[in-house]
Design a protein around this motif. Structure first.
Motif, PDB file in Angstrom:
ATOM      1  N   ASN A  25       0.793  -1.227   0.000  1.00  0.00           N
ATOM      2  CA  ASN A  25       0.000   0.000   0.000  1.00  0.00           C
ATOM      3  C   ASN A  25       0.829   1.282   0.000  1.00  0.00           C
ATOM      4  OD1 ASN A  25      -3.071  -0.802   0.543  1.00  0.00           O
ATOM      5  ND2 ASN A  25      -1.744  -2.209   1.683  1.00  0.00           N
ATOM      6  N   CYS A  26       2.131   1.149   0.140  1.00  0.00           N
ATOM      7  CA  CYS A  26       3.004   2.327   0.133  1.00  0.00           C
ATOM      8  C   CYS A  26       4.349   1.899  -0.459  1.00  0.00           C
ATOM      9  CB  CYS A  26       3.173   2.890   1.547  1.00  0.00           C
ATOM     10  SG  CYS A  26       4.064   4.448   1.616  1.00  0.00           S
ATOM     11  N   SER A  27       4.352   1.746  -1.770  1.00  0.00           N
ATOM     12  CA  SER A  27       5.522   1.174  -2.438  1.00  0.00           C
ATOM     13  C   SER A  27       6.764   2.048  -2.316  1.00  0.00           C
ATOM     14  CB  SER A  27       5.207   0.937  -3.917  1.00  0.00           C
ATOM     15  OG  SER A  27       4.836   2.153  -4.558  1.00  0.00           O
ATOM     16  N   SER A  28       6.578   3.325  -1.984  1.00  0.00           N
ATOM     17  CA  SER A  28       7.730   4.219  -1.857  1.00  0.00           C
ATOM     18  C   SER A  28       8.504   3.993  -0.566  1.00  0.00           C
ATOM     19  CB  SER A  28       7.269   5.680  -1.904  1.00  0.00           C
ATOM     20  OG  SER A  28       6.399   5.967  -0.808  1.00  0.00           O
ATOM     21  N   ALA A  29       7.895   3.315   0.395  1.00  0.00           N
ATOM     22  CA  ALA A  29       8.469   3.211   1.743  1.00  0.00           C
ATOM     23  C   ALA A  29       9.489   2.090   1.849  1.00  0.00           C
ATOM     24  CB  ALA A  29       7.368   3.001   2.768  1.00  0.00           C
ATOM     25  N   LYS A  30      10.576   2.379   2.545  1.00  0.00           N
ATOM     26  CA  LYS A  30      11.523   1.367   2.975  1.00  0.00           C
ATOM     27  C   LYS A  30      11.213   1.028   4.428  1.00  0.00           C
ATOM     28  CE  LYS A  30      15.258   2.959  -0.042  1.00  0.00           C
ATOM     29  NZ  LYS A  30      16.644   3.503  -0.098  1.00  0.00           N
ATOM     30  N   ILE A  31      11.158  -0.249   4.730  1.00  0.00           N
ATOM     31  CA  ILE A  31      10.854  -0.686   6.082  1.00  0.00           C
ATOM     32  C   ILE A  31      12.143  -0.801   6.880  1.00  0.00           C
ATOM     33  CG2 ILE A  31       9.874  -2.542   7.491  1.00  0.00           C
ATOM     34  CD1 ILE A  31       8.112  -3.237   5.064  1.00  0.00           C
ATOM     35  N   LEU A  32      12.137  -0.262   8.086  1.00  0.00           N
ATOM     36  CA  LEU A  32      13.227  -0.433   9.038  1.00  0.00           C
ATOM     37  C   LEU A  32      12.667  -1.071  10.297  1.00  0.00           C
ATOM     38  CD1 LEU A  32      15.081   3.015   8.752  1.00  0.00           C
ATOM     39  CD2 LEU A  32      15.814   0.836   7.786  1.00  0.00           C
ATOM     40  N   LEU A  33      13.395  -1.996  10.883  1.00  0.00           N
ATOM     41  CA  LEU A  33      13.000  -2.638  12.135  1.00  0.00           C
ATOM     42  C   LEU A  33      13.902  -2.117  13.242  1.00  0.00           C
ATOM     43  CD1 LEU A  33      12.752  -6.311  10.811  1.00  0.00           C
ATOM     44  CD2 LEU A  33      10.944  -4.572  10.853  1.00  0.00           C
ATOM     45  N   ASN A  34      13.303  -1.476  14.238  1.00  0.00           N
ATOM     46  CA  ASN A  34      14.110  -0.926  15.332  1.00  0.00           C
ATOM     47  C   ASN A  34      14.293  -1.990  16.408  1.00  0.00           C
ATOM     48  OD1 ASN A  34      15.547   0.686  17.039  1.00  0.00           O
ATOM     49  ND2 ASN A  34      13.886   2.105  17.499  1.00  0.00           N
ATOM     50  N   HIS A  35      15.459  -2.643  16.366  1.00  0.00           N
ATOM     51  CA  HIS A  35      15.808  -3.666  17.357  1.00  0.00           C
ATOM     52  C   HIS A  35      16.176  -2.948  18.643  1.00  0.00           C
ATOM     53  CE1 HIS A  35      17.676  -6.687  19.637  1.00  0.00           C
ATOM     54  NE2 HIS A  35      18.611  -7.116  18.813  1.00  0.00           N
ATOM     55  N   THR A  36      15.179  -2.768  19.515  1.00  0.00           N
ATOM     56  CA  THR A  36      15.393  -2.037  20.759  1.00  0.00           C
ATOM     57  C   THR A  36      16.064  -2.927  21.795  1.00  0.00           C
ATOM     58  OG1 THR A  36      13.057  -2.517  21.236  1.00  0.00           O
ATOM     59  CG2 THR A  36      13.592  -0.314  20.425  1.00  0.00           C
ATOM     60  N   TRP A  37      16.253  -2.400  22.971  1.00  0.00           N
ATOM     61  CA  TRP A  37      17.103  -2.967  24.002  1.00  0.00           C
ATOM     62  C   TRP A  37      16.329  -3.899  24.934  1.00  0.00           C
ATOM     63  CZ3 TRP A  37      15.675   1.863  22.736  1.00  0.00           C
ATOM     64  CH2 TRP A  37      14.699   2.465  23.530  1.00  0.00           C
ATOM     65  N   PRO A  38      17.003  -4.863  25.565  1.00  0.00           N
ATOM     66  CA  PRO A  38      16.357  -5.719  26.569  1.00  0.00           C
ATOM     67  C   PRO A  38      16.156  -4.970  27.885  1.00  0.00           C
ATOM     68  CG  PRO A  38      18.385  -6.706  25.687  1.00  0.00           C
ATOM     69  CD  PRO A  38      18.385  -5.268  25.302  1.00  0.00           C
ATOM     70  N   TYR A  39      15.366  -5.549  28.767  1.00  0.00           N
ATOM     71  CA  TYR A  39      15.335  -5.088  30.157  1.00  0.00           C
ATOM     72  C   TYR A  39      16.733  -5.267  30.746  1.00  0.00           C
ATOM     73  CZ  TYR A  39      10.168  -5.429  30.178  1.00  0.00           C
ATOM     74  OH  TYR A  39       8.832  -5.284  29.927  1.00  0.00           O
ATOM     75  N   TYR A  40      17.101  -4.379  31.619  1.00  0.00           N
ATOM     76  CA  TYR A  40      18.428  -4.483  32.228  1.00  0.00           C
ATOM     77  C   TYR A  40      18.365  -5.348  33.490  1.00  0.00           C
ATOM     78  CZ  TYR A  40      23.248  -2.881  32.833  1.00  0.00           C
ATOM     79  OH  TYR A  40      24.614  -2.816  32.918  1.00  0.00           O
ATOM     80  N   MET A  41      17.676  -6.485  33.383  1.00  0.00           N
ATOM     81  CA  MET A  41      17.550  -7.430  34.490  1.00  0.00           C
ATOM     82  C   MET A  41      16.877  -8.680  33.942  1.00  0.00           C
ATOM     83  SD  MET A  41      14.233  -6.039  36.611  1.00  0.00           S
ATOM     84  CE  MET A  41      12.603  -6.032  35.874  1.00  0.00           C
ATOM     85  N   THR A  42      16.863  -9.746  34.733  1.00  0.00           N
ATOM     86  CA  THR A  42      16.099 -10.939  34.388  1.00  0.00           C
ATOM     87  C   THR A  42      14.620 -10.641  34.542  1.00  0.00           C
ATOM     88  OG1 THR A  42      17.870 -12.427  35.091  1.00  0.00           O
ATOM     89  CG2 THR A  42      15.652 -13.350  34.983  1.00  0.00           C
ATOM     90  N   ILE A  43      13.824 -11.077  33.579  1.00  0.00           N
ATOM     91  CA  ILE A  43      12.387 -10.794  33.623  1.00  0.00           C
ATOM     92  C   ILE A  43      11.590 -12.097  33.592  1.00  0.00           C
ATOM     93  CG2 ILE A  43      12.637  -8.560  32.488  1.00  0.00           C
ATOM     94  CD1 ILE A  43      11.527  -9.942  29.915  1.00  0.00           C
ATOM     95  N   SER A  44      10.362 -12.003  34.032  1.00  0.00           N
ATOM     96  CA  SER A  44       9.400 -13.096  33.932  1.00  0.00           C
ATOM     97  C   SER A  44       8.263 -12.636  33.031  1.00  0.00           C
ATOM     98  CB  SER A  44       8.854 -13.469  35.310  1.00  0.00           C
ATOM     99  OG  SER A  44       7.784 -14.392  35.196  1.00  0.00           O
ATOM    100  N   CYS A  45       8.050 -13.363  31.939  1.00  0.00           N
ATOM    101  CA  CYS A  45       6.936 -13.010  31.055  1.00  0.00           C
ATOM    102  C   CYS A  45       6.454 -14.247  30.309  1.00  0.00           C
ATOM    103  CB  CYS A  45       7.331 -11.913  30.066  1.00  0.00           C
ATOM    104  SG  CYS A  45       8.649 -12.342  28.912  1.00  0.00           S
ATOM    105  N   PHE A  46       5.151 -14.346  30.153  1.00  0.00           N
ATOM    106  CA  PHE A  46       4.510 -15.444  29.435  1.00  0.00           C
ATOM    107  C   PHE A  46       4.969 -16.806  29.939  1.00  0.00           C
ATOM    108  CE2 PHE A  46       4.452 -11.830  26.473  1.00  0.00           C
ATOM    109  CZ  PHE A  46       3.083 -11.698  26.296  1.00  0.00           C
ATOM    110  N   GLY A  47       5.133 -16.921  31.257  1.00  0.00           N
ATOM    111  CA  GLY A  47       5.445 -18.201  31.882  1.00  0.00           C
ATOM    112  C   GLY A  47       6.903 -18.596  31.876  1.00  0.00           C
ATOM    113  N   GLY A  48       7.797 -17.707  31.439  1.00  0.00           N
ATOM    114  CA  GLY A  48       9.219 -18.041  31.411  1.00  0.00           C
ATOM    115  C   GLY A  48      10.068 -16.962  32.045  1.00  0.00           C
TER     116      GLY A  48
END
Length: 357
Positions: A126-149
């Motif tokens: 729908n927008c052939s002029s656009a280039k897609i970029l994926l912003n690989h952001t940062w992890p939590y700065y600690m161990t986390i618990s999410c979705f059972g893990g």
């Protein structure tokens, strides 16, 4: 600078004429790491100010809701999914930048990959002029618990890196390596890039995020922009600009950065002063990279070998079998019998070793 609010999303558009020649139009799709009043996310502001002082006309729009994920945006039957599609169709964008919720990127690989591909393919259709970029952001700065893990910092980092890498391959697009820049900066002991919740970016972290995006969008060093905040340390800002550029382009130095030109940063030894064996790998020759020393230590110890073409490929994903081989070499290559010397039947633990190619 005047601000105009649009009804299509939680977003702000800075008044640059979209039909002017030379205007770069960027759409950000994400969550509170992209923009949030609650968490005082300054990334959008910093990106605009960097562009302005760098001599660029930037038309910027964003769709960002606190705690939102790509799965919701990918669903055309949700209100926010419709908002995203309307935003994508609203302009001939030069770039559309996608950023997944950290918890989902860490723990829900398949759902995240599918949803980001749905949105990416919608952009392409729908927008052939656009280039897609994926912003690989940062992890939590600690161990986390999410979705059972439970996930350590580096488990988060690895899972997110795998997701963004695979999505980029599927969509044939590029990745903004913000997490790599956070990681490299962390070794320097400078003011933290995190807020107290060890998730959202501090003002320094938001500036790093903006500099990484600036590098990918304008294909130049953010040091070309004269913008410096009045409330952040200018030496740290210069360091952030240099790291962001280093992690997001293919060059090995930042010629626009005064700290490099002026010699306040450590100077690299002349090439002839370095032992030839330090450059075993043709793609690991910049001693300012944070992984340079560890890579050559591991090579000298016989733990890593690299590829037959002479490269190390530091950006590649490490597989489980490669990790096991490196641990085996580190342990002195201990001998085992054909069943691993620990189980009478190898299928008691791994049923894919015998046939795995």
């Amino acid at each position: 600078m005047a601000v105009m609010l649009l009804s299509i999303a939680v977003c702000t558009v800075y008044p640059v004429k979209a039909d002017d020649n030379g205007v770069t139009k960027v759409l950000l799709i994400g969550n509170s790491l992209t923009y949030s009043d609650v968490y005082n996310t300054m990334t959008v502001n910093y990106l605009m100010w960097l562009a302005e002082d760098g001599g660029h006309d930037l038309y910027l729009d964003y769709v960002a809701y606190d705690n939102e994920c790509m799965e919701t945006y990918a669903d055309p039957y949700t209100h926010r999914g419709q908002i995203v599609r309307q935003a994508i169709r609203s302009e001939d964008w030069d770039y559309v930048i996608l950023q997944q919720h950290t918890d989902h990127a860490v723990a829900l690989y398949h759902d995240s990959l599918e949803s980001m591909m749905i949105i990416g393919q919608y952009v392409q259709n729908n927008c052939s002029s656009a280039k897609i970029l994926l912003n690989h952001t940062w992890p939590y700065y600690m161990t986390i618990s999410c979705f059972g893990g439970y996930y350590s910092y580096y488990e988060q980092y690895y899972n997110m890196r795998l997701l963004y890498h695979d999505t980029a391959v599927e969509l044939d697009c590029d990745v903004i390596h913000t997490a790599d820049a956070f990681e490299e900066y962390d070794f320097l002991g400078l003011p933290t890039l995190y807020q107290e919740d060890v998730n959202h970016a501090s003002l320094y972290g938001a500036f790093m995020d903006a500099c990484c995006m600036y590098t990918k969008i304008f294909k130049e060093s953010p040091s070309r922009s004269a913008y410096n905040t009045t409330y952040l340390d200018h030496d740290v800002i210069r360091t952030i600009k240099t790291i962001a550029y280093s992690c997001n382009n293919d060059l090995t130095e930042d010629p626009e950065n005064e700290s490099v030109r002026g010699g306040t940063a450590p100077e690299e030894p002349a090439e002839e002063e370095l032992p030839e064996e330090r450059f075993i790998f043709t793609d690991v020759t910049d001693s300012s990279k944070y992984f340079f020393g560890p890579v050559y230590w591991a090579a000298e110890e016989g733990i890593v070998k690299g590829y037959s073409d002479g490269t190390f490929r530091p950006g590649n994903i490490c597989t489980r079998r490669e990790l096991v081989i490196m641990l085996w070499r580190l342990a002195g290559r201990p001998e085992t019998d054909e069943y691993g010397n620990a189980f009478t039947d190898p299928y008691e633990i791994f049923n894919d070793i015998e046939t795995y190619d």
